[in-house]
Design a protein around this motif. Structure first.
Motif, PDB file in Angstrom:
ATOM      1  N   TYR A   1       0.850  -1.201   0.000  1.00 27.73           N
ATOM      2  CA  TYR A   1       0.000   0.000   0.000  1.00 27.73           C
ATOM      3  C   TYR A   1       0.886   1.251   0.000  1.00 27.73           C
TER       4      TYR A   1
ATOM      5  N   LYS B   1      -5.079   1.569   2.996  1.00 27.43           N
ATOM      6  CA  LYS B   1      -5.397   0.143   3.034  1.00 27.43           C
ATOM      7  C   LYS B   1      -6.834  -0.150   2.616  1.00 27.43           C
TER       8      LYS B   1
ATOM      9  N   ASP C   1     -10.323  -0.491  -6.270  1.00 26.94           N
ATOM     10  CA  ASP C   1      -9.582  -1.006  -7.438  1.00 26.94           C
ATOM     11  C   ASP C   1      -9.142   0.136  -8.346  1.00 26.94           C
TER      12      ASP C   1
ATOM     13  N   LEU D   1      -2.145  -6.425  -5.211  1.00 26.98           N
ATOM     14  CA  LEU D   1      -3.326  -5.660  -4.785  1.00 26.98           C
ATOM     15  C   LEU D   1      -4.420  -5.608  -5.850  1.00 26.98           C
ATOM     16  N   SER D   2      -4.066  -5.924  -7.095  1.00 29.71           N
ATOM     17  CA  SER D   2      -5.097  -5.924  -8.147  1.00 29.71           C
ATOM     18  C   SER D   2      -5.750  -7.297  -8.303  1.00 29.71           C
TER      19      SER D   2
ATOM     20  N   LYS E   1      -4.786 -10.319  -2.751  1.00 31.23           N
ATOM     21  CA  LYS E   1      -4.945  -9.182  -1.841  1.00 31.23           C
ATOM     22  C   LYS E   1      -5.483  -9.638  -0.482  1.00 31.23           C
TER      23      LYS E   1
ATOM     24  N   TYR F   1      -2.739 -11.412   1.317  1.00 31.55           N
ATOM     25  CA  TYR F   1      -1.749 -10.427   1.769  1.00 31.55           C
ATOM     26  C   TYR F   1      -2.272  -9.683   3.002  1.00 31.55           C
ATOM     27  N   ASP F   2      -3.522  -9.247   2.951  1.00 32.77           N
ATOM     28  CA  ASP F   2      -4.117  -8.510   4.076  1.00 32.77           C
ATOM     29  C   ASP F   2      -4.196  -9.370   5.334  1.00 32.77           C
TER      30      ASP F   2
END
Length: 497
Positions: free
Chosen positions: A381, A388, A392, A436-437, A442, A445-446
């Motif tokens: 981020y 956060k 998109d 993140l896309s 995502k 990862y989060d």
């Protein structure tokens, strides 16, 4: 010359015979008292010495013996009266002066004790007991002096030390006990202080100093209403008791100001609450427990006002005053979380969970540990410069901006060092966008998963240029990319329209 017989009135003769009988009877009582004294039956000894005094009230030794018995019963004030009566009857009665001095010393009157021991030494300069007691009296005076200096300097531990030593020589001195109890309360050692005050009140329920100390302990334990009751009672016994008056005033003021602050906080008037808690903290710096709560409350108000660094400082101040204050640890940990100081947050939550092993505290600890783990990875981020909760579209816009900013061809004229750094950033931007896309990546990862361990973006096969081409390949507009004849594999140059 022949002796002459003198006629004596019968009444006078009878009086002499009666006096002699009384003296013999008194001596008999004294002997019985002595026998009980030797057996350590001091109550019986006291009764017989009293009978001896009643029979012959002008005999100094009887008062001296009863004084010795009263001293063994720890009734030093009564013993002092008997000793003083003994030396009034016979100023050369050495034991009387010695016992008077001991009583004065036990009651903490070291100056008066010194005078008595000095009198004994005048009568008998080599009296070893008087010499030792005289030294003891001097020691008590020195402990008093040191204690007064320590109290003035707020060195309460020093005062307690001095009073303990002084009480070893003056065991019945209420004044020393009260000073010790007051300093124990100021040190936060409330049970010990309460115990000392309670012992005095058992002997003298109207002792204003002891009532004041009881109130002080309650006040410092944040039981303000009960404390005020004791202060009022102390003032009833001694209207000029300045310490009780000041403590009573402080207790009422502190309670009122704290309640004002709490009400302002409930009304969401956080600035007002912050100011009221600040004012309350100036009322009595000695009230450790209440001030710890005030610091924590001010920290909570500060957090609401986004003064997170100040809130952390306030919580730290609260913990310094009371290192068992769970609420302060929790508030500080949350502020650490909000400022992304995860190691500190984990440390605080661990402290809380060790103290209170609840499900809620376990959850908070795990959350902090997860954030700490995540903080040690690349923050994608931050790499893209988005929050956060970015959408998109925001992620795509951020990638577009950062990819163009760090593309190697934009820095082809820079030094080798700059080129290397920009190429590294270009790759990180690609990695960040790749994760993140992709909704699945995502989420993982989060949640703190290590995507590289999962083969998340191809390990060593990851190519930021492929991501760049895929993103920009279908778009026309203000720029296009062509392969440069001088560029190495995968390099591009910009041609702006």
């Amino acid at each position: 010359m022949a002796a002459v017989d003198i006629d004596m009135p019968m009444e006078a003769e009878a009086h002499i015979l009666n006096q002699e009988d009384m003296e013999r009877e008194a001596e008999g009582f004294k002997e019985q008292g002595n026998a009980f004294y030797i057996k350590k039956d001091y109550s019986e000894a006291f009764d017989y010495y009293t009978k001896a005094i009643d029979a012959c009230p002008k005999n100094a030794s009887y008062y001296g013996n009863r004084a010795a018995t009263l001293m063994m019963l720890c009734r030093f004030r009564e013993a002092l009266e008997d000793s003083q009566q003994a030396v009034r009857l016979d100023d050369c009665f050495m034991k009387g002066h010695l016992r008077e001095g001991k009583c004065h010393l036990s009651l903490g009157n070291a100056m008066a004790a010194s005078r008595c021991f000095q009198k004994v030494l005048e009568l008998e300069p080599s009296n070893s007991q008087a010499q030792q007691e005289h030294k003891n009296a001097k020691s008590v005076l020195e402990y008093e002096r040191m204690a007064d200096f320590g109290f003035e300097k707020r060195d309460f531990r020093k005062v307690v030390y001095c009073m303990d030593r002084a009480l070893g020589l003056a065991s019945a001195c209420h004044r020393f006990k009260i000073l010790k109890a007051e300093c124990l309360a100021l040190l936060g050692r409330y049970p010990e202080a309460q115990s000392v005050a309670s012992d005095i009140l058992r002997m003298d329920s109207t002792n204003a100093d002891a009532l004041y100390v009881r109130g002080l302990c309650l006040y410092y334990e944040d039981c303000i209403d009960k404390a005020v009751q004791f202060f009022v009672q102390a003032l009833r016994m001694a209207p000029d008791h300045e310490k009780a008056r000041l403590a009573c005033r402080n207790a009422k003021a502190l309670k009122a100001k704290k309640e004002e602050g709490n009400q302002a906080f409930k009304d969401c008037s956080y600035d007002a609450a912050y100011q009221l808690y600040t004012e309350a903290l100036t009322i009595d710096p000695n009230n450790i427990k209440t001030n710890a709560k005030l610091y924590c409350n001010r920290g909570t108000a500060g957090a609401k006002l986004k003064k997170l660094d100040q809130a952390i400082e306030d919580c730290t101040s609260a913990i310094k005053l009371d290192d068992t204050y769970i609420k302060a640890y929790l508030r500080r940990a949350q502020c650490y979380m909000d400022t992304e100081q995860y190691e500190e947050a984990v440390r605080d939550y661990e402290k809380v969970y060790q103290t209170e092993k609840t499900k809620e505290h376990k959850h908070l600890l795990k959350t902090a540990q997860l954030e700490l783990k995540k903080s040690k990875r690349k923050d994608y981020y931050k790499v893209l410069g988005v929050g956060k909760n970015a959408t998109d579209d925001e992620i795509k816009k951020a990638y577009r901006k950062r990819a163009l900013m760090h593309h190697p061809d934009r820095h082809s004229a820079a030094t080798a060092e700059v080129q290397k750094e920009e190429e590294k950033k270009f790759k990180e931007v690609g990695e960040a966008f790749t994760v993140l896309s992709d909704p699945k990546k995502k989420v993982r990862y989060d949640n703190g998963h290590d995507l590289e361990d999962d083969g998340g973006f191809g390990g060593g096969d990851f190519d930021a240029n492929n991501i760049f081409r895929a993103f920009f390949g279908g778009q026309g507009g203000g720029f296009n990319f062509e392969s440069s004849s001088n560029a190495g594999p995968g390099n591009f140059f910009f041609q702006f329209g």
